[in-house]
Design a protein around this motif. Structure first.
Motif, PDB file in Angstrom:
ATOM      1  N   CYS A 149      53.971  69.598  41.678  1.00 26.56           N
ATOM      2  CA  CYS A 149      52.965  69.289  40.644  1.00 26.56           C
ATOM      3  C   CYS A 149      52.155  68.050  41.042  1.00 26.56           C
ATOM      4  O   CYS A 149      50.922  68.020  40.952  1.00 26.56           O
ATOM      5  CB  CYS A 149      53.639  69.056  39.296  1.00 26.56           C
ATOM      6  N   ALA A 156      48.159  68.030  42.028  1.00 31.61           N
ATOM      7  CA  ALA A 156      47.253  67.145  41.275  1.00 31.61           C
ATOM      8  C   ALA A 156      46.524  66.183  42.218  1.00 31.61           C
ATOM      9  O   ALA A 156      45.339  65.887  42.037  1.00 31.61           O
ATOM     10  CB  ALA A 156      48.039  66.376  40.211  1.00 31.61           C
ATOM     11  N   VAL A 216      44.529  66.089  32.927  1.00 35.49           N
ATOM     12  CA  VAL A 216      45.644  67.037  32.980  1.00 35.49           C
ATOM     13  C   VAL A 216      46.148  67.283  31.564  1.00 35.49           C
ATOM     14  O   VAL A 216      46.266  66.347  30.775  1.00 35.49           O
ATOM     15  CB  VAL A 216      46.798  66.471  33.853  1.00 35.49           C
ATOM     16  N   PHE A 265      52.646  64.009  36.904  1.00 36.83           N
ATOM     17  CA  PHE A 265      51.192  64.167  36.730  1.00 36.83           C
ATOM     18  C   PHE A 265      50.524  62.806  36.527  1.00 36.83           C
ATOM     19  O   PHE A 265      49.446  62.541  37.064  1.00 36.83           O
ATOM     20  CB  PHE A 265      50.888  65.092  35.544  1.00 36.83           C
ATOM     21  N   VAL A 303      46.521  62.184  31.015  1.00 36.40           N
ATOM     22  CA  VAL A 303      47.496  63.274  31.018  1.00 36.40           C
ATOM     23  C   VAL A 303      47.949  63.434  29.568  1.00 36.40           C
ATOM     24  O   VAL A 303      48.404  62.475  28.945  1.00 36.40           O
ATOM     25  CB  VAL A 303      48.716  62.941  31.907  1.00 36.40           C
TER      26      VAL A 303
END
Ligand SMILES: C[S@@+](CC[C@H](N)C(=O)[O-])C[C@H]1O[C@@H](n2cnc3c(N)ncnc32)[C@H](O)[C@@H]1O
Length: 211
Positions: free
Chosen positions: A46, A50, A58, A72, A84
């Protein structure tokens, strides 16, 4: 069902070793409580995706106590900053996530929502570079229309548990959760607006490019 050969699994986990004290604490908690975090191998994937797409916005659906959020948020911080979105319907988990992410020095990146995740995404302003889906599996098919609307073209959707511990292969399993995983997979692999791949890591991870 053992989806990945234990030797391969051990090797992947060794390669994904991070040594971060807050992540280690969260992993120990997940182990002790049997809480289904994505773990270091998927966390690293992940994070890397990203970073690869330079994600600044996100949205996470179903964030638990913030383990996947950490990965993230770290990526977004290293990409130059952004936001995020952490969503969970349990107040206590949201509070715990705030605490972990504060201690990791990443809370300034994260927006916390307590409530139903798909509704929170529907209400969120603007579009997203990356959306991560880890909600209850019966909701997977219905969540895709909202995700598609909110994910920018060129953005990436990541969906966890797409092998569902092998239950998708059991023809006698017609539970809502298993049917949800099967139907979401069918939709993502037939929708011309996505290029999807199922990676056989952890519990099966779909990575889909929005085109
Ligand atoms: C699988 S866990 C998330 C783990 C997290 N992604 C991680 O790796 O750290 C899913 C969490 O989201 C919550 N959840 C599931 N479906 C949800 C929904 N539709 N809206 C809000 N929270 C949801 C669950 O109660 C649980 O706390």
């Amino acid at each position: 069902m053992e989806l990945i050969h234990p030797t391969v699994s051990t090797y992947l986990n060794q390669l994904a070793y991070h040594g971060h004290p807050v992540l280690t604490e969260m992993e120990a908690r997940a182990q002790a409580e049997g809480f289904p975090i994505v773990g270091p191998v998927v966390g690293r994937i992940c994070y890397q995706i990203a970073r690869m797409i330079g994600a600044r916005r996100v949205f996470e659906l179903g964030s638990g106590f913030g383990y996947s959020t950490f990965w993230f948020a770290r990526a977004v911080a290293e990409n130059g900053g952004g936001e995020v979105h952490h969503t969970v319907w349990d107040e206590a988990l949201s509070r715990d996530a705030r605490d972990y992410l504060r201690r990791a020095g990443l809370d300034h990146i994260v927006r916390f929502h307590v409530g139903e995740a798909v509704a929170a995404l529907q209400e969120a302003r603007g579009s997203f570079d990356l959306i991560f889906n880890d909600i209850v599996k019966r909701q997977y098919p219905a969540s895709l229309a909202v995700i598609k609307e909110k994910l920018r073209v060129g953005g990436v959707l990541i969906v966890d548990n797409m092998l569902w511990n092998g239950r998708i292969f059991d023809e006698h399993d017609a539970s809502e959760a298993t049917q949800g995983v099967r139907e979401a997979t069918r939709q993502l692999f037939t929708d011309k607006d996505f290029i999807a791949t199922l990676l056989p890591v952890h519990d099966g991870l779909v990575v889909a490019l929005r085109v």
